[in-house]
Design a protein around this motif. Structure first.
Motif, PDB file in Angstrom:
ATOM      1  N   TYR A 836      -0.558  -4.538  -3.593  1.00 23.08           N
ATOM      2  CA  TYR A 836       0.457  -3.495  -3.665  1.00 23.08           C
ATOM      3  C   TYR A 836      -0.119  -2.131  -3.282  1.00 23.08           C
ATOM      4  O   TYR A 836       0.566  -1.308  -2.670  1.00 23.08           O
ATOM      5  CB  TYR A 836       1.078  -3.451  -5.066  1.00 23.08           C
ATOM      6  CG  TYR A 836       2.006  -4.604  -5.323  1.00 23.08           C
ATOM      7  CD1 TYR A 836       3.123  -4.815  -4.523  1.00 23.08           C
ATOM      8  CD2 TYR A 836       1.775  -5.501  -6.361  1.00 23.08           C
ATOM      9  CE1 TYR A 836       3.983  -5.881  -4.743  1.00 23.08           C
ATOM     10  CE2 TYR A 836       2.614  -6.571  -6.593  1.00 23.08           C
ATOM     11  CZ  TYR A 836       3.726  -6.752  -5.776  1.00 23.08           C
ATOM     12  OH  TYR A 836       4.567  -7.811  -5.989  1.00 23.08           O
ATOM     13  N   MET A 837      -1.378  -1.902  -3.621  1.00 26.91           N
ATOM     14  CA  MET A 837      -2.007  -0.643  -3.219  1.00 26.91           C
ATOM     15  C   MET A 837      -2.115  -0.573  -1.694  1.00 26.91           C
ATOM     16  O   MET A 837      -1.805   0.456  -1.072  1.00 26.91           O
ATOM     17  CB  MET A 837      -3.394  -0.504  -3.860  1.00 26.91           C
ATOM     18  CG  MET A 837      -4.054   0.851  -3.562  1.00 26.91           C
ATOM     19  SD  MET A 837      -5.770   0.905  -4.071  1.00 26.91           S
ATOM     20  CE  MET A 837      -5.576   0.864  -5.829  1.00 26.91           C
ATOM     21  N   GLY A 838      -2.555  -1.675  -1.087  1.00 27.09           N
ATOM     22  CA  GLY A 838      -2.657  -1.716   0.367  1.00 27.09           C
ATOM     23  C   GLY A 838      -1.320  -1.504   1.037  1.00 27.09           C
ATOM     24  O   GLY A 838      -1.210  -0.772   2.032  1.00 27.09           O
ATOM     25  N   GLN A 839      -0.305  -2.133   0.479  1.00 29.97           N
ATOM     26  CA  GLN A 839       1.048  -1.984   1.020  1.00 29.97           C
ATOM     27  C   GLN A 839       1.488  -0.516   0.986  1.00 29.97           C
ATOM     28  O   GLN A 839       2.079   0.004   1.936  1.00 29.97           O
ATOM     29  CB  GLN A 839       2.002  -2.845   0.181  1.00 29.97           C
ATOM     30  CG  GLN A 839       3.273  -3.253   0.863  1.00 29.97           C
ATOM     31  CD  GLN A 839       4.130  -4.099  -0.052  1.00 29.97           C
ATOM     32  OE1 GLN A 839       4.356  -3.757  -1.214  1.00 29.97           O
ATOM     33  NE2 GLN A 839       4.607  -5.219   0.456  1.00 29.97           N
ATOM     34  N   THR A 840       1.159   0.175  -0.113  1.00 32.65           N
ATOM     35  CA  THR A 840       1.542   1.584  -0.265  1.00 32.65           C
ATOM     36  C   THR A 840       0.777   2.463   0.724  1.00 32.65           C
ATOM     37  O   THR A 840       1.346   3.375   1.337  1.00 32.65           O
ATOM     38  CB  THR A 840       1.280   2.048  -1.702  1.00 32.65           C
ATOM     39  OG1 THR A 840       1.834   1.094  -2.623  1.00 32.65           O
ATOM     40  CG2 THR A 840       1.931   3.398  -1.960  1.00 32.65           C
ATOM     41  N   GLN A 846      -1.724   5.456   6.194  1.00 35.10           N
ATOM     42  CA  GLN A 846      -3.178   5.487   6.022  1.00 35.10           C
ATOM     43  C   GLN A 846      -3.678   4.057   6.231  1.00 35.10           C
ATOM     44  O   GLN A 846      -4.007   3.330   5.299  1.00 35.10           O
ATOM     45  CB  GLN A 846      -3.533   6.024   4.636  1.00 35.10           C
ATOM     46  CG  GLN A 846      -3.085   7.466   4.430  1.00 35.10           C
ATOM     47  CD  GLN A 846      -3.437   8.007   3.046  1.00 35.10           C
ATOM     48  OE1 GLN A 846      -4.268   7.448   2.330  1.00 35.10           O
ATOM     49  NE2 GLN A 846      -2.796   9.116   2.671  1.00 35.10           N
ATOM     50  N   PHE A 847      -3.716   3.673   7.497  1.00 34.19           N
ATOM     51  CA  PHE A 847      -3.886   2.270   7.836  1.00 34.19           C
ATOM     52  C   PHE A 847      -5.264   1.721   7.471  1.00 34.19           C
ATOM     53  O   PHE A 847      -5.379   0.589   7.017  1.00 34.19           O
ATOM     54  CB  PHE A 847      -3.600   2.070   9.326  1.00 34.19           C
ATOM     55  CG  PHE A 847      -2.229   2.517   9.731  1.00 34.19           C
ATOM     56  CD1 PHE A 847      -1.102   2.007   9.092  1.00 34.19           C
ATOM     57  CD2 PHE A 847      -2.040   3.465  10.729  1.00 34.19           C
ATOM     58  CE1 PHE A 847       0.172   2.414   9.460  1.00 34.19           C
ATOM     59  CE2 PHE A 847      -0.770   3.882  11.092  1.00 34.19           C
ATOM     60  CZ  PHE A 847       0.339   3.355  10.456  1.00 34.19           C
ATOM     61  N   LYS A 873       0.710  -6.351   9.785  1.00 39.19           N
ATOM     62  CA  LYS A 873       1.743  -5.349  10.070  1.00 39.19           C
ATOM     63  C   LYS A 873       1.246  -3.922   9.854  1.00 39.19           C
ATOM     64  O   LYS A 873       1.942  -2.967  10.202  1.00 39.19           O
ATOM     65  CB  LYS A 873       2.962  -5.596   9.178  1.00 39.19           C
ATOM     66  CG  LYS A 873       3.676  -6.905   9.460  1.00 39.19           C
ATOM     67  CD  LYS A 873       4.814  -7.118   8.474  1.00 39.19           C
ATOM     68  CE  LYS A 873       5.501  -8.457   8.704  1.00 39.19           C
ATOM     69  NZ  LYS A 873       6.557  -8.701   7.693  1.00 39.19           N
ATOM     70  N   CYS A 874       0.077  -3.760   9.226  1.00 38.03           N
ATOM     71  CA  CYS A 874      -0.421  -2.425   8.856  1.00 38.03           C
ATOM     72  C   CYS A 874      -1.092  -1.779  10.064  1.00 38.03           C
ATOM     73  O   CYS A 874      -2.319  -1.812  10.212  1.00 38.03           O
ATOM     74  CB  CYS A 874      -1.391  -2.539   7.681  1.00 38.03           C
ATOM     75  SG  CYS A 874      -1.860  -0.946   6.996  1.00 38.03           S
ATOM     76  N   ARG A 875      -0.275  -1.227  10.915  1.00 39.14           N
ATOM     77  CA  ARG A 875      -0.836  -0.537  12.091  1.00 39.14           C
ATOM     78  C   ARG A 875       0.192   0.442  12.646  1.00 39.14           C
ATOM     79  O   ARG A 875       1.365   0.366  12.376  1.00 39.14           O
ATOM     80  CB  ARG A 875      -1.226  -1.529  13.179  1.00 39.14           C
ATOM     81  CG  ARG A 875      -0.116  -2.420  13.703  1.00 39.14           C
ATOM     82  CD  ARG A 875      -0.594  -3.194  14.896  1.00 39.14           C
ATOM     83  NE  ARG A 875      -1.665  -4.093  14.570  1.00 39.14           N
ATOM     84  CZ  ARG A 875      -1.482  -5.377  14.225  1.00 39.14           C
ATOM     85  NH1 ARG A 875      -0.239  -5.846  14.151  1.00 39.14           N
ATOM     86  NH2 ARG A 875      -2.492  -6.165  13.950  1.00 39.14           N
TER      87      ARG A 875
END
Length: 875
Positions: A836-840, A846-847, A873-875
């Motif tokens: 959840y922290m990474g998702q936020t 802040q990729f 998807k984190c980009r």
């Protein structure tokens, strides 16, 4: 503008030149093919459509004679005052139509732009001025142009269509753009393009409706949208591994849709057959291979093909329909097969065929839904079914001599079947009533007479009607069933009445309702068998029966401390059901005074042994030794099989081993022995929840609540099941009731420690509010939970998610970081918190930090699929 007009009037030679130019333009216009001129004229006004995509009333795509055009042109000139704007206003309108193809909304927009145009349009400038306005005010930057909102509607209808797959819409439209036209073949995709107004029919060809559409939605735009949507094709291709089966998997999918017309079940079946196909499909073989698979595995011998069970369900719904007379259904379907342009008449029989999915509406016509249905349920099959069914009507007429009772005995029998759905006993009863009916039934009275007889002799006072003894049998089987709990039966039947149908999932209660004949299975759905059952055993009757069954005094059984075994935050088991030993010894001395000592010795030692085994089983359960606890309970039940508390606690021990089917059996046995065993009902509910049978779980919790309305755990458990069904509004009511009960308990006994229970209840409320996207209220609920238990993981996690929902990303990250630094978490909980922290972080763009957090989650839990997907998807 007036100055220019005056100037023109002062120079006759100039005016003559203008008129000459106008006449030349008119002659030229007679040689020009008008683009789909269809703006209907009525009393010099443009007729507007009320639909979001105004339909095009086509005059022709051939050369038009001015005598037919002038009324329309003159009315448009008058409406928009174009005589004040141009030397040749009629030529101006023709230039507009050359762009709009007479699409009413676009024509009005362009004429309005001309009306607002500052400069006077002299002869010869019409085409240039119209083109400039169209290009600048409609086509250029059309996504943001105020005048181009109609184009945005077309865009949305293409790329986010609710009736048809957007990819196939775009592919067909792309083909029309590339080839200029395609032949009409009345597919669902073609129908939708016509419905959007993007294309028009001309001489059995589809063409783009006008130049504006062709300029806005051009090939480059189509390619861009397809590129954006292709992941959908990719997912379908990947799901069925079609990229491993064919050189061009996209073309293979197109061929599948030509057969299925996007019917979901059939599409899935054909794709599955392709997935299992042994040979690789080379270029050019796509159509042949798909046809071969469809013919061999669906159409040929479809009655026995495993892959064709959907077709068997369609057949069953046609020939044994409970809402319509099957003969009427088949005869209407026969007409649709014989007359492809069958007009819609909005009859109940048409509605049923549409509900079955066998036919679809296309341009106010009824047509067979797809080629597979058309091949399977063809004219030969229909004729065969009619030959089989019509003797039923003839035999019924003959048996009950109905030809002596009515002008149209066949229609009379059809009306009977509309009530009974061919249920043999009911059909026989109603026909017997008709046979005994004194008056002759003339044509047109059949429906009224049958309804009157059914209402008066079967439905009204059915409990005492001689003719309705069969209904009494159904009643008895529902309220006193020897094979299945009657409350479950009634609850399930109640839901079918409320929702009209329920999915089949092979539960004991569903099986029993089918066995009773009260419901039937149609297309993997449960529905009420016929109108008579629906009228007699209606919702009021069900509510009354349930009220009678659940009006019982509070259980006098020993109390078990509330607990639940749901995986998401639930009470720890403190004590299982206990059996007070004091009562045993008190009973012993009384009995010894009455009966012989030797006989009671066995009873004494038996009770002592049973009690010891029960306590040992509970102790082992609380230690987490579930297998050993079950062994103790089994040994006890070998001595006393009616000890329902042992069956209940055995069920909870089986839950510890996640053997939920066995848990359900054990707890159900307890309720059979003692129907008022409240915790056995709760145990059933928990088992059903874990088996994902949420409706049945709610029914079990409702029974527990009816037996003891003051136990908050039953309300909390019911909330879990309601959340699983996305019934968030009802879930909010149930969790509020649980919180209210807990707060009353705390007020009544302040020394009682129920802080953990309150933390759980408020966390559930936060979860409900979070699902309702009421993030501020959810945050307050999670904070309330943390007041009662500051280290409760579910509340801590929920608080972070609520902050995330409020887009307070920095605070959410701080919340998750605090959990990792200060809370004693398991590895699984740590992985979830990192996720959840990474998702936020990713939402904050802040990729690098986001990917780092997601990698930390994957390090703790390598099979964490959600974290893997979020990382991609984190980009």
């Amino acid at each position: 503008m007036k100055d220019k007009l005056v100037q023109l009037s002062l120079h006759p030679t100039q005016v003559t030149g203008v008129r000459k130019a106008c006449r030349m333009a008119y002659r030229f216009s007679k040689q020009t093919e008008l683009l789909n001129l269809g703006l209907a004229v009525q009393q010099d006004n443009i007729r507007e459509s009320n639909s979001p995509h105004p339909s095009i009333v086509k005059l022709s795509w051939v050369h038009q004679d001015l005598v037919h055009l002038r009324p329309f042109i003159r009315s448009t000139v008058k409406l928009f005052k174009l005589a004040d704007k141009a030397s040749c206003p009629e030529i101006l309108v023709q230039e507009v139509l050359a762009w709009t193809g007479a699409q009413s909304f676009l024509t009005q927009k362009v004429c309005q732009l001309l009306c607002e145009h500052e400069n006077f349009v002299v002869a010869g400038e019409e085409a240039a001025v119209v083109e400039q306005l169209v290009e600048n005010r409609l086509i250029a930057n059309w996504q943001t142009q105020v005048a181009a909102e109609h184009l945005q509607t077309i865009h949305d209808g293409l790329v986010a269509n609710s009736r048809c797959d957007s990819i196939w819409l775009l592919r067909l439209y792309q083909q029309i753009l590339q080839q200029g036209e395609v032949a009409v073949h009345d597919s669902l995709v073609q129908t939708e393009l016509l419905h959007l107004g993007l294309v028009a029919k001309q001489e059995n060809k589809l063409k783009v409706a006008n130049r504006i559409y062709q300029s806005v939605f051009n090939l480059n735009w189509v390619e861009h949208e397809l590129g954006r949507l292709r992941p959908i094709i990719y997912n379908t291709t990947k799901l069925f591994k079609l990229d491993e089966k064919a050189t061009h998997p996209d073309i293979v999918l197109e061929q599948v849709l030509l057969w299925t017309n996007a019917q979901p079940f059939l599409t899935q079946k054909v794709c599955q057959l392709l997935c299992e196909h042994e040979n690789f499909i080379a270029t050019g073989e796509e159509a042949t291979v798909v046809e071969q698979l469809v013919q061999n595995h669906l159409i040929a011998n479809w009655q026995t093909q495993i892959a064709a069970e959907h077709l068997q369900a369609i057949q069953e719904s046609l020939v044994k329909n409970q809402f319509c007379n099957p003969i009427q259904l088949l005869k209407l379907y026969q007409q649709i097969l014989q007359y492809p342009e069958f007009s819609i008449q909005d009859t109940p029989v048409e509605t049923e065929l549409l509900n079955l999915g066998l036919v679809v509406k296309q341009e106010d016509k009824l047509k067979v839904a797809n080629r597979i249905y058309q091949s399977v349920f063809n004219l030969d099959w229909v004729n065969q079914q009619l030959e089989r069914l019509q003797p039923l009507i003839q035999n019924t007429i003959k048996t009950f001599q109905l030809h002596e009772k009515a002008n149209c005995p066949e229609i009379l029998v059809q009306q009977v079947l509309a009530w009974t759905s061919a249920q043999p006993f009911l059909t026989q009863k109603v026909c017997q009533l008709l046979c005994e009916h004194e008056s002759f039934i003339v044509a047109g009275e059949e429906a009224a007479v049958v309804e009157q007889l059914v209402e008066n002799h079967l439905i009204a006072n059915w409990q005492t009607q001689v003719a309705a003894e069969y209904l009494q049998t159904i009643h008895d089987s529902l309220v006193a069933n020897p094979r299945c709990d009657s409350i479950w039966l009634l609850r399930l039947y109640q839901r079918i009445l409320q929702q009209e149908e329920l999915p089949v999932h092979d539960s004991p209660a569903q099986t029993e309702l089918l066995h009773l004949g009260l419901v039937v299975e149609q297309e993997n759905k449960l529905k009420i068998s016929n109108r008579i059952y629906q009228s007699v055993f209606n919702l009021n009757w069900v509510d009354q029966q349930l009220a009678n069954m659940l009006e019982v005094p509070p259980a006098s059984t020993p109390i078990m401390t509330s607990h639940s075994l749901f995986p998401a935050s639930i009470f720890q088991v403190k004590n299982l059901i206990s059996h007070p030993i004091v009562l045993i010894f008190r009973g012993i001395w009384i009995l010894l005074a009455i009966l012989g000592f030797s006989a009671l010795c066995w009873s004494f030692y038996k009770n002592i042994e049973v009690n010891i085994l029960f306590q040992d089983g509970n102790k082992l359960f609380n230690q987490g030794e579930y297998k050993k606890a079950i062994a103790k309970f089994d040994k006890l039940l070998n001595i006393d099989s009616n000890y329902y508390q042992a069956w209940t606690n055995r069920g909870y021990a089986l839950a510890g081993l996640q053997e939920y089917n066995k848990m359900l059996e054990s707890c159900s046995t307890a309720t059979i022995i003692e129907p008022k065993a409240v915790y056995a009902w709760n145990c059933q509910g928990e088992a059903l929840y874990n088996l994902q049978q949420y409706y049945e779980a709610i029914s079990a919790f409702d029974t527990a609540i009816a037996l003891d309305t003051k136990d908050p755990i039953f309300w909390i458990n019911k909330t879990e099941s309601l959340l699983a069904l996305k019934q968030v509004d009802t879930a909010l009511l149930t969790i509020d009731e649980a919180i209210s009960l807990l707060q009353k308990m705390q007020q009544a006994n302040p020394q009682q420690n129920i802080t953990k229970e309150l933390a759980i209840a408020f966390s559930h409320k936060g979860k409900v509010l979070w699902q309702k996207k009421q993030y501020k209220e959810a945050l307050a609920a999670f904070d309330q939970a943390l007041i009662h238990d500051p280290k409760y993981f579910t509340a801590l996690r929920g608080r972070g998610l609520a902050l995330q929902g409020l887009k307070q990303y920095e605070q959410a990250i701080a919340q998750f970081q605090q959990m990792l630094n200060e809370s004693p978490l398991t590895d699984t909980q740590k992985a979830e918190t990192w996720y959840y922290m990474g998702q936020t972080y990713c939402q904050l763009s802040q990729f690098s930090d986001g990917i780092g957090a997601l990698e930390a989650a994957l390090k703790l839990k390598p099979d964490y699929q959600a974290a893997e997907e979020a990382k991609g998807k984190c980009r």
